[in-house]
Write a protein that holds these residues in place. Sequence first.
Motif, PDB file in Angstrom:
ATOM      1  N   SER A   2       0.837  -1.187   0.000  1.00  0.00           N
ATOM      2  CA  SER A   2       0.000   0.000   0.000  1.00  0.00           C
ATOM      3  C   SER A   2       0.879   1.246   0.000  1.00  0.00           C
ATOM      4  O   SER A   2       1.829   1.344   0.752  1.00  0.00           O
ATOM      5  N   ARG A   6      -1.439   3.807   6.596  1.00  0.00           N
ATOM      6  CA  ARG A   6      -2.563   3.475   7.466  1.00  0.00           C
ATOM      7  C   ARG A   6      -2.250   3.964   8.873  1.00  0.00           C
ATOM      8  O   ARG A   6      -1.112   3.963   9.305  1.00  0.00           O
ATOM      9  N   GLU A  37      -8.254   4.316  -0.489  1.00  0.00           N
ATOM     10  CA  GLU A  37      -7.531   3.085  -0.198  1.00  0.00           C
ATOM     11  C   GLU A  37      -6.907   2.638  -1.512  1.00  0.00           C
ATOM     12  O   GLU A  37      -7.403   2.980  -2.590  1.00  0.00           O
ATOM     13  N   ASP A  38      -5.798   1.937  -1.414  1.00  0.00           N
ATOM     14  CA  ASP A  38      -5.134   1.494  -2.627  1.00  0.00           C
ATOM     15  C   ASP A  38      -4.657   0.068  -2.489  1.00  0.00           C
ATOM     16  O   ASP A  38      -4.573  -0.475  -1.388  1.00  0.00           O
ATOM     17  N   SER A  39      -4.347  -0.546  -3.643  1.00  0.00           N
ATOM     18  CA  SER A  39      -3.782  -1.887  -3.672  1.00  0.00           C
ATOM     19  C   SER A  39      -2.954  -1.999  -4.953  1.00  0.00           C
ATOM     20  O   SER A  39      -3.138  -1.230  -5.893  1.00  0.00           O
ATOM     21  N   ASP A  41      -0.752  -5.071  -7.456  1.00  0.00           N
ATOM     22  CA  ASP A  41      -0.178  -6.378  -7.740  1.00  0.00           C
ATOM     23  C   ASP A  41       0.802  -6.203  -8.897  1.00  0.00           C
ATOM     24  O   ASP A  41       1.152  -5.075  -9.235  1.00  0.00           O
ATOM     25  N   TYR A  45      -2.193  -1.121 -10.418  1.00  0.00           N
ATOM     26  CA  TYR A  45      -2.313  -0.303  -9.210  1.00  0.00           C
ATOM     27  C   TYR A  45      -3.740   0.208  -9.196  1.00  0.00           C
ATOM     28  O   TYR A  45      -4.225   0.751 -10.198  1.00  0.00           O
ATOM     29  N   THR A  46      -4.431   0.036  -8.075  1.00  0.00           N
ATOM     30  CA  THR A  46      -5.834   0.436  -7.972  1.00  0.00           C
ATOM     31  C   THR A  46      -6.016   1.395  -6.808  1.00  0.00           C
ATOM     32  O   THR A  46      -5.544   1.134  -5.699  1.00  0.00           O
ATOM     33  N   THR A 117     -13.403   3.939  -8.535  1.00  0.00           N
ATOM     34  CA  THR A 117     -12.266   3.031  -8.660  1.00  0.00           C
ATOM     35  C   THR A 117     -11.442   3.439  -9.869  1.00  0.00           C
ATOM     36  O   THR A 117     -11.965   3.530 -10.980  1.00  0.00           O
TER      37      THR A 117
END
Length: 138
Positions: A2, A6, A37-39, A41, A45-46, A117
Amino acid sequence: MSLIRRQSALVPDFTELWNAMMSPAAPVFGTHPLRLEDSMDEKQYTVRAEIPGIDPAKDVQVSVHQGQLTIKAERTEKHEEKGRSEFSYGSFVRTVTLPAGAQEDGVQASYAKGILTVSVPLGEPQEPVRNIQVESAE
């Protein structure tokens, strides 16, 4: 991994205020920070932004420039009933730095159930790391 820090629920969330003040695209006064919020892989990247009660076709602008993703939104107050409101109205803005390898041409955004999103495809970083040899000055 991330990219958004946080914090414990017991600690005040000063990150939002700081990001709103430090965003080059946002004026310091008259805006509210967006909750994100992010994620990430290997392929994408989202970033998800909590923006309920807006019309995504009219009230949201998503832009990418020089490795920065900026989300701007505006929620106008409706004076239909007298009473108390704890809702936030006005301009909302947030800028995040994209990770290395982000492909700005492939960014996509969608809005559903109050959540925006934004998906950014990832590839190989454009500029490889260049090692600099250190010479002795003695």
